[in-house]
Design an enzyme around this catalytic site. Structure first.
Site, PDB file in Angstrom:
ATOM      1  N   ASN A 166       0.836  -1.204   0.000  1.00  0.00           N
ATOM      2  CA  ASN A 166       0.000   0.000   0.000  1.00  0.00           C
ATOM      3  C   ASN A 166       0.874   1.259   0.000  1.00  0.00           C
ATOM      4  OD1 ASN A 166       0.801  -0.627   2.703  1.00  0.00           O
ATOM      5  ND2 ASN A 166      -0.697   0.842   3.471  1.00  0.00           N
ATOM      6  N   ASP A 194     -10.418  -0.837   7.825  1.00  0.00           N
ATOM      7  CA  ASP A 194      -9.265  -1.528   7.246  1.00  0.00           C
ATOM      8  C   ASP A 194      -9.465  -3.041   7.254  1.00  0.00           C
ATOM      9  OD1 ASP A 194      -7.558   0.682   6.697  1.00  0.00           O
ATOM     10  OD2 ASP A 194      -7.039   0.816   8.808  1.00  0.00           O
TER      11      ASP A 194
END
Length: 408
Positions: free
Chosen positions: A102, A176
């Site tokens: 990420n 998340d």
């Protein structure tokens, strides 16, 4: 007899992930047998350091927030800004099945770790990249976290709140964790696709996209006039609503088909006098949504729920086979017998502090595969020497790279 190997044994995953989504997806893959090698900078990734914000420890031995996402992985530390450190990384990626990250794409591109570059090195590589806001558009490079990209942007913070109260603020990492399941699904689909085509692919998802997907009911119904945020006095389905009980605790009833179950719920609650009452039927123009009927009916239910404790109501609804649940505090969840009976929690003892913590487990089980153990994470670079030796580096070479600051 169960199959000895886990379903993803033999797959190698290189994880260059921070915070929660990518590490959490890596945890799924690790628990299912993949060799997930987590690459950190020598200083360690940022999520190692958030413990004090949540009243939890952050030592190498006891760091529960970091350990939850990073159990069952091997941990190495590389300085990707050094030539030697980057060379180690590229050697690993050349043999990997999956690379997941990420780190923002502009940084990966600057380091020569973008998809087009790595696919030349490894044409069958599955390159899984996660972002805050997607890969296109003016905000593609904008930094994003679950509070902002997932919760705030999908409408939940405003419209899941009491209209007279402060906007809803979820605990960190919830969006998340939910999003990591979708990301993992994409990676697994790419693995299956590669088995069919022999080709790697670029896989991407974002917190923004997943926030919209998971809030699909609210987003769609709002376009048709469903009013948000909802008032607790005007629930459009009074049988799928939260009520306070006589002991001050709360429960939620969940009966999606209101009209079909109306009399059954009234009988279970001892409110038989309202069975077939046309004022509270949703099918007719003169029914529940006419005048003050909805508010009146919720007031009737509120008064009735206050006449018994939450546990008494739970027993009442259980006898009637009506879906109902207690609103637990997070501190109470670790005492939930149902969670332990189904392996949803795992106990970890920390001898140094004397603490015993209950960790939520990966929420999937297979009938023909064993449940993986839970090897806790540790210090930055704990497995660097072991992993580098497997990739052909001698002890002398590793020691030299350590002296030069390329590896830890």
């Amino acid at each position: 007899m169960k199959i000895v190997k886990l379903p993803l044994e033999g797959f190698t995953v290189i994880e260059l992930g921070t915070h929660v989504v990518v590490p959490n997806a890596g945890r799924f893959l690790a628990d299912w047998g993949a060799d997930v090698i987590k690459v950190e900078a020598p200083a360690g990734e940022e999520w190692r350091k958030v413990g004090p914000s949540y009243c939890t420890p952050m030592t190498d031995e006891e760091n529960p927030l970091f350990q939850e996402q990073n159990a069952n992985k091997r941990l190495i530390a590389l300085n990707l800004k050094s030539g030697e450190g980057k060379a180690v990384f590229l050697r690993m990626v050349a043999k990997a099945d999956v690379f997941m990250s990420n780190v923002r794409m502009r940084s990966l591109t600057k380091m020569g770790l973008d998809y087009e570059t790595l696919r030349q090195l490894n044409p069958t590589l599955i390159y899984a990249h996660f972002t805050g806001y997607g890969t296109e558009g003016a905000e593609a490079s904008k930094p994003g976290f679950d509070m902002s990209s997932f919760w705030a942007r999908c409408g939940a913070m405003r419209d899941w709140s009491d209209p007279e109260g402060f906007p809803f603020k979820p605990p960190g990492g919830f969006g998340d964790a939910a999003t990591s399941a979708a990301f993992t699904t994409g990676i697994l689909a790419a693995i299956i696709g590669r088995q069919n085509s022999g080709k790697g692919t670029f896989v991407t998802s974002s917190l923004h996209a997943c926030g919209l997907w998971y809030n699909q009911t609210g987003i769609l119904s709002a376009q048709y006039g469903n009013q948000y945020p909802p008032s607790p006095k005007e629930a459009r389905n009074p049988f799928t609503h939260i009520y306070q009980c006589g002991d001050g605790e709360y429960l939620i009833t969940t009966v999606p088909n209101y009209d079909a179950n109306f009399n059954r719920v009234m009988e279970a609650m001892g409110l038989e006098q309202y069975c077939d009452d046309p004022r509270y039927c949703r099918r007719t123009p003169q029914g529940l949504f006419a005048g003050d009927n909805l508010r009146d009916f919720i007031s009737i239910l509120n008064v009735r729920f206050m006449e018994k404790s939450r546990d008494e109501w739970m027993e009442t609804f259980a006898r009637a086979d009506i879906a109902c649940e207690r609103l637990l505090h997070q501190r109470d969840v670790v005492d939930d017998r149902q969670a332990w009976d189904n392996g949803c929690l795992h106990r970890v003892d920390y001898p140094a502090s004397g603490m015993s913590a209950a960790f939520p487990t990966v929420p999937v089980r297979f009938s023909e595969y064993p449940v993986s153990g839970m090897r806790m994470s540790g210090a930055v670079g704990r497995d660097t020497c072991e992993v580098l030796e497997e990739y052909g580096y001698s002890k002398a070479e590793i020691q030299s790279m350590q002296r030069d600051g390329a590896v830890l």
